[in-house]
Design an enzyme around this catalytic site. Structure first.
Site: not given
Ligand code: LLP
Length: 414
Positions: A239, A342
């Site tokens: 996150g 498009c």
């Molecule tokens: N762990 C779990 C259970 C998750 O669902 C996620 C991301 C992560 C770790 C990794 O999170 P990060 O460190 O990348 O924030 N497509 C969206 C982001 C979706 C995140 C989904 N889950 C975007 O482009 O901002």
């Protein structure tokens, strides 16, 4: 200093001029920096020095085999959410013994594959999933290592589509149900209880919600220990946010400090699941201006990358910096940078003040996370090539898709 910088007036990735990459491999093309990936990983390693901790890279952010391989060589574990991601991790040389499997809808086949590979832990998200896992493990004559992903009901203060730790979210088991679920898991014959986890959202800039979530999780760890259910690890999820514009995202050390303070003196191993913060600013999307359209109300730069290549602007109204690869003098206009797809929502940036000519190369920055990984073939557009730069070396790590591949799995009616 960024690995993407102007040298002699042209934008480079490490020691490679981006124009050279475009000339060799065409555009659109994702460009990653091995040094940036390694640095981002080192920031976590240093912030966690002296602790028993495993950084499990969230594969969903960028699942290219070369990216996975860079992290595997650095000793990373992996956070996966599908059998496909497991297959990629294994193919890239990742250690199954450091894999955690997240996600609300694991199929029987996926469970079987993960058990056979010998992953470290399943992050279980419901009672029904727990039962299915027990049954699948039993049929294989194995025991499944588990943790519950609990929903700590903490507001991560980020975009609603990427907030996952609120009560209203589909993710995790409700906080109040965690203890009964662990008791239930203890009774099931084919499960081993390993730990507990949470993940409250993505692109988090404030470290406080993560520390608050860790505190809530710790309370459960202690309650479980009191019942004779000791846990070996605490998984605090991913996150951590990055700078797209002027967010002033904290460093890994700054982001983790309050959480580590909450966890000070604990003997449980710490797991983390960062995705975006390991890859986001290690990649850019290289694209070429096809046409300029100077209209009455607006100016458009139509480029050869589109929402199918980088969905984040269209999907979340996300802002990505857009830089000319070879800045030149000339009239500056406010351009909407749009793709050939498009849809009115097909844009990469709005109102960017740039001096542009047809044929210019542009770099869409901070595109290493959730860029290629979320790309599609919409409008029957072949997916972009991907290149990894390492010093002065250029590695093509995914060739551009050929048109015929796009419909190779389809058949017309007889
Ligand atoms: N762990 C779990 C259970 C998750 O669902 C996620 C991301 C992560 C770790 C990794 O999170 P990060 O460190 O990348 O924030 N497509 C969206 C982001 C979706 C995140 C989904 N889950 C975007 O482009 O901002």
């Amino acid at each position: 200093m960024s690995v993407f910088a102007l040298k002699n007036g042209v934008l480079h990735a490490e020691d490679v001029a981006l124009g050279d990459i475009a000339a060799r491999f065409g555009t659109p093309c994702y460009v990653y920096s091995r040094a940036a990936l390694s640095r981002a990983f080192a920031a976590y390693r240093d912030a966690l020095a002296g602790r028993d901790a495993t950084v499990c890279y969230a594969v969903k952010a960028n699942s290219n085999l070369a990216v996975l391989n860079v992290f595997a060589r650095l000793g990373a574990g992996f956070d996966i959410v599908s059998g496909g991601e497991l297959a990629r991790v294994l193919k890239a040389g990742g250690d199954a013994g450091k894999v955690v499997f997240s996600g609300v809808g694991k199929s029987r086949d996926e469970m079987r594959a993960a058990l056979e590979a010998g992953i470290y832990c399943f992050n279980v998200e419901s009672a029904a999933e727990l039962e299915r896992l027990d049954e699948v493990a039993g049929a294989l004559g194995k025991r499944a290592p588990i943790a519950f992903r609990v929903n700590p009901d903490v507001d991560p203060k980020t975009h609603p589509y990427i907030s996952t730790g609120l009560k209203t979210s589909k993710f995790g088991v409700p906080y109040a149900e965690a203890l009964p679920l662990y008791r239930c898991a203890r009774e099931l014959p084919h499960l081993d209880i390993r730990g507990i986890g949470c993940h409250i959202g993505s692109q988090l800039l404030d470290p406080a919600p993560a520390a608050e979530a860790a505190g809530k999780v710790l309370a459960l760890v202690d309650a479980l220990a009191a019942e004779g259910i000791p846990l070996a690890h605490i998984d605090i999820g991913g996150g951590m946010g990055i700078d797209y514009r002027d967010e002033h995202a904290p460093s890994a050390a700054e982001y983790l400090a309050p959480t580590l303070q909450v966890l000070a003196g604990r003997r449980e191993r710490l797991l983390l699941e960062p995705g975006r913060s390991l890859v986001g600013n290690a990649g850019l999307l290289l694209t070429r201006v096809e046409f300029l359209k100077h209209g009455a109300e607006k100016n458009f730069a139509v480029v050869d990358a589109a929402m199918n290549d980088l969905a984040r602007p269209a999907l979340y109204d996300a802002w990505h910096d857009i830089q000319p690869v070879a800045p030149h003098d000339g009239a500056i206009h406010a351009y909407d940078i749009v793709g050939p797809v498009c849809e009115s929502g097909d844009f990469l940036g709005h109102g960017r003040e740039l001096s542009l000519r047809a044929g210019d190369l542009l770099a869409v920055m901070s595109a290493g996370a959730y860029g290629m990984a979320m790309s599609s073939n919409y409008n029957t557009r072949p997916r972009a090539a991907e290149v990894m730069v390492d010093g002065a070396e250029i590695h093509l790590v995914r060739r551009r898709e050929a048109l015929a591949e796009l419909f190779a799995a389809e058949t017309a009616l007889p």
